[in-house]
Design an enzyme around this catalytic site. Structure first.
Site, PDB file in Angstrom:
ATOM      1  N   ASP A   1       0.843  -1.192   0.000  1.00 17.32           N
ATOM      2  CA  ASP A   1       0.000   0.000   0.000  1.00 17.32           C
ATOM      3  C   ASP A   1       0.879   1.243   0.000  1.00 17.32           C
ATOM      4  OD1 ASP A   1       0.735  -0.612   2.784  1.00 17.32           O
ATOM      5  OD2 ASP A   1      -0.546   1.083   3.300  1.00 17.32           O
TER       6      ASP A   1
ATOM      7  N   GLU B   1       0.129  -0.693   5.795  1.00 17.47           N
ATOM      8  CA  GLU B   1       1.147  -0.089   6.665  1.00 17.47           C
ATOM      9  C   GLU B   1       0.988   1.423   6.721  1.00 17.47           C
ATOM     10  OE1 GLU B   1       4.819   1.775   8.039  1.00 17.47           O
ATOM     11  OE2 GLU B   1       3.936   1.951   6.036  1.00 17.47           O
TER      12      GLU B   1
END
Length: 470
Positions: A109, A175
Site C-alpha cells: 500500500d 502499513e
C-alpha cells in the site's frame, strides 16, 4: 572455499542481471493506486495484492502463496465493511536440513498523492529521470517488495530451486494506514510467519552510496484534539475582545508545546542519551529542503534531535478556510497532533504526558476533547546477533562501502508487535530509500543504483543464510 566463493559470485551476477526485470515489475506495481486510507477505493488495494501474489507465485519457490487479511481487534462485527484489515500476501517455504528460516517483510500500500499539481510527472505513471524512478510507492515500499522478489529470483537462478533455507514472505496491505490489523494478523498466522531472521525492508540508507542498518526508531502517538470555547459562532465585531474564540485558544495552547528554540517542552517526555555520527546543517538543509533564512529548531546535535529526542507536529486542522473566512468567532477547532517518541519510552506514557500538559495549559477554561488515539512503541535493535554481522557483511559487499548503523526519526510501530510475537527472532531493518527519496511527499522517487545494490545485498544474504546450520 573455492566452491563457496564461486556460489557467492554466481548469486551476485544473477542478482545484477535480475535488476531490469525487477524494475519493470516495480513500474507495473506503481501504476496501481493502492491507497489503504478510508475514503479511497479498496478495490485498488485488492488489485495490488493480486498483482504481488502473481509475482510471488511465478517464482515457483513457495509451498503456499495466498492473500489473507485479519480482523481489526476493536471491531465488534468483523463482517461489517471496513472492519477487517486490507489484503496482505503471505507465502511460505519450509526449511530443511537444519537451516534457518527468514521472513521477508514489505508493504504494497502507498500514501495518498496529496496535491497532484506539485508532481512533475503523474504520480501513478512510473517515470525515469536522472537516475531515479519517480512515482508514488516507487520507493516506499513497492521497491521493498521487488527487492525481496528480485533477490529470491536471483538466488534460485544461481543455486537452483532445491535450496534448504526456509522463507516466509509477508507483504502487508495497510502499513501507511496504520497497520490496524497487524497484531491480529501475526497472531492468526504465527506458525506461518515464525522465523529465525526477519528482514523489514521499509527503511533507508545513509545516502545513495552508503548502506545502513537501522538500529533505532522513534515511537509515535497520534490523536485528535478538539478545542471548544463557545456554544455557537458569534459576530467578531460585537463580541471580539471580550469572548475567547476557539482559534485564539488553540493557537495559545499549541504554542506551549515548544520552547523558544522549537524543542518540545512537555514534562514527562524522555530523551535517549546516545552518541550520533557527524551530520552538518548543510546536509540537513539539502535533504530536508530548508530554504535560505529558515533555521533548524531544537538543541544538541542535529541527529540527536531527529533520532533520540521527542518531536511534536500538528499535521492537520479543521478550521474555516481562507476562502470561507468571515467575521466570526469560531466556537471550536480540531487539530491532529503527531508526536515522535524517543527510544526507551512507552508510547502510552508519552501520550499521557502530552494530554496532561494540554489540559494543564488550556487557556480561558477552554474545553478539550481527545479522540482517535494511536500508539506505536519505539524500537532498539540488538546488534549482537550473527544475523546483524551477516547483514553488515553482505551490505558492504554489494555497495562496496561499509554500512552505517543509523537511527531513524520516523516510526515503524509494528516492529514492536514482531518482537512480542517472535521474541527469538533477529530483526534486520533495511531499505531501498536514500535521503532524497521524498517518501510520503510529491515527487517520491527511487535511486536506481541504490535499488540495484539493495537487491544484490539481499540475494547475498539469502545465500549466506542458506549455508548456515542452526
Amino acid at each position: 572455499m573455492t566452491s563457496d566463493l564461486t556460489r557467492q559470485e554466481a548469486v551476485r551476477e544473477a542478482a545484477t542481471a535480475a535488476v531490469p526485470a525487477a524494475l519493470a515489475d516495480l513500474g507495473n506495481l506503481v501504476r496501481i493506486p493502492s491507497v489503504a486510507f478510508p475514503g479511497f477505493d479498496p478495490a485498488q488495494v485488492q488489485r495490488s495484492a493480486e498483482a504481488v501474489k502473481a509475482l510471488v507465485e511465478a517464482t515457483g519457490l513457495f509451498d503456499s502463496v495466498r492473500i489473507a487479511d485479519a480482523e481489526i481487534p476493536e471491531a465488534a462485527e468483523p463482517t461489517t465493511l471496513g472492519e477487517r484489515g486490507m489484503p496482505a500476501v503471505l507465502a511460505t517455504r519450509a526449511a530443511k536440513n537444519g537451516r534457518p528460516t527468514i521472513l521477508l517483510y514489505a508493504h504494497h500500500d502507498v500514501q495518498p498523492v496529496g496535491d497532484e499539481s506539485l508532481w512533475e510527472s503523474p504520480p501513478f505513471e512510473p517515470t525515469v529521470r536522472d537516475g531515479r524512478l519517480y512515482g508514488r510507492g516507487a520507493a516506499d515500499d513497492k521497491a521493498g517488495v521487488m527487492a525481496h522478489i528480485g533477490a529470491l529470483r536471483a538466488f534460485s537462478e544461481a543455486v537452483g530451486d532445491d535450496f534448504d533455507l526456509g522463507v516466509a514472505l509477508f507483504i502487508e496491505g495497510e502499513e501507511e494506514a496504520g497497520s490496524r490489523s497487524f497484531a491480529q494478523f501475526l497472531s492468526d498466522h504465527a506458525d506461518a510467519l515464525r522465523a529465525d531472521v526477519i528482514v523489514v525492508a521499509d527503511s533507508g540508507n545513509w545516502d545513495s552510496k552508503t548502506p545502513a542498518l537501522t538500529v533505532s526508531l522513534r515511537g509515535n502517538t497520534r490523536f485528535t484534539l478538539r478545542v471548544r470555547t463557545l456554544e455557537h459562532a458569534s459576530h467578531s465585531g460585537m463580541f471580539g475582545g471580550a469572548v475567547p474564540d476557539a482559534m485564539m485558544a488553540t493557537v495559545k495552547l499549541l504554542s506551549t508545546l515548544w520552547d523558544e528554540t522549537g524543542a518540545v517542552a512537555v514534562e514527562g517526555l524522555t530523551v535517549r542519551d546516545a552518541e550520533t555520527p557527524e551530520y552538518t546543517e548543510e546536509t540537513l538543509r539539502d535533504e530536508a529542503g530548508l530554504p535560505d533564512g529558515v533555521g533548524p529548531i531544537g538543541t544538541g546535535t542535529i541527529l540527536s534531535r531527529i533520532w533520540n529526542k521527542p518531536s511534536i507536529t500538528v499535521t492537520g486542522i479543521d478550521a474555516p478556510s481562507v476562502a470561507n473566512a468571515s467575521n466570526t468567532l469560531s466556537p471550536e477547532i480540531s487539530v491532529v497532533i503527531s508526536a515522535r517518541i524517543a527510544p526507551g519510552q512507552d508510547a502510552r506514557d508519552a501520550y499521557a504526558a502530552i494530554e496532561a500538559h494540554l489540559r494543564a495549559h488550556a487557556p480561558f477554561g477552554a474545553q478539550l476533547e481527545f479522540s482517535h488515539q494511536d500508539y506505536g512503541n519505539p524500537f532498539l535493535v540488538d546488534t549482537s546477533g550473527w544475523a546483524v554481522a551477516d547483514a553488515r557483511e553482505v551490505l558492504g559487499e554489494a555497495y562496496g562501502v561499509d554500512p552505517v548503523d543509523m537511527g531513524v526519526g520516523g516510526s515503524i510501530p509494528f516492529i514492536a508487535d514482531l518482537v512480542r510475537e517472535f521474541p527469538g527472532a533477529q530483526i534486520l531493518v533495511t531499505g531501498v530509500e536514500d535521503p532524497h527519496a521524498r517518501a510520503h511527499s510529491p515527487n517520491e522517487s527511487l535511486h536506481l543504483d541504490t535499488f540495484r545494490n539493495a537487491l544484490v545485498a539481499e540475494a547475498l544474504l539469502l545465500e549466506k543464510l542458506d549455508g548456515r546450520t542452526l
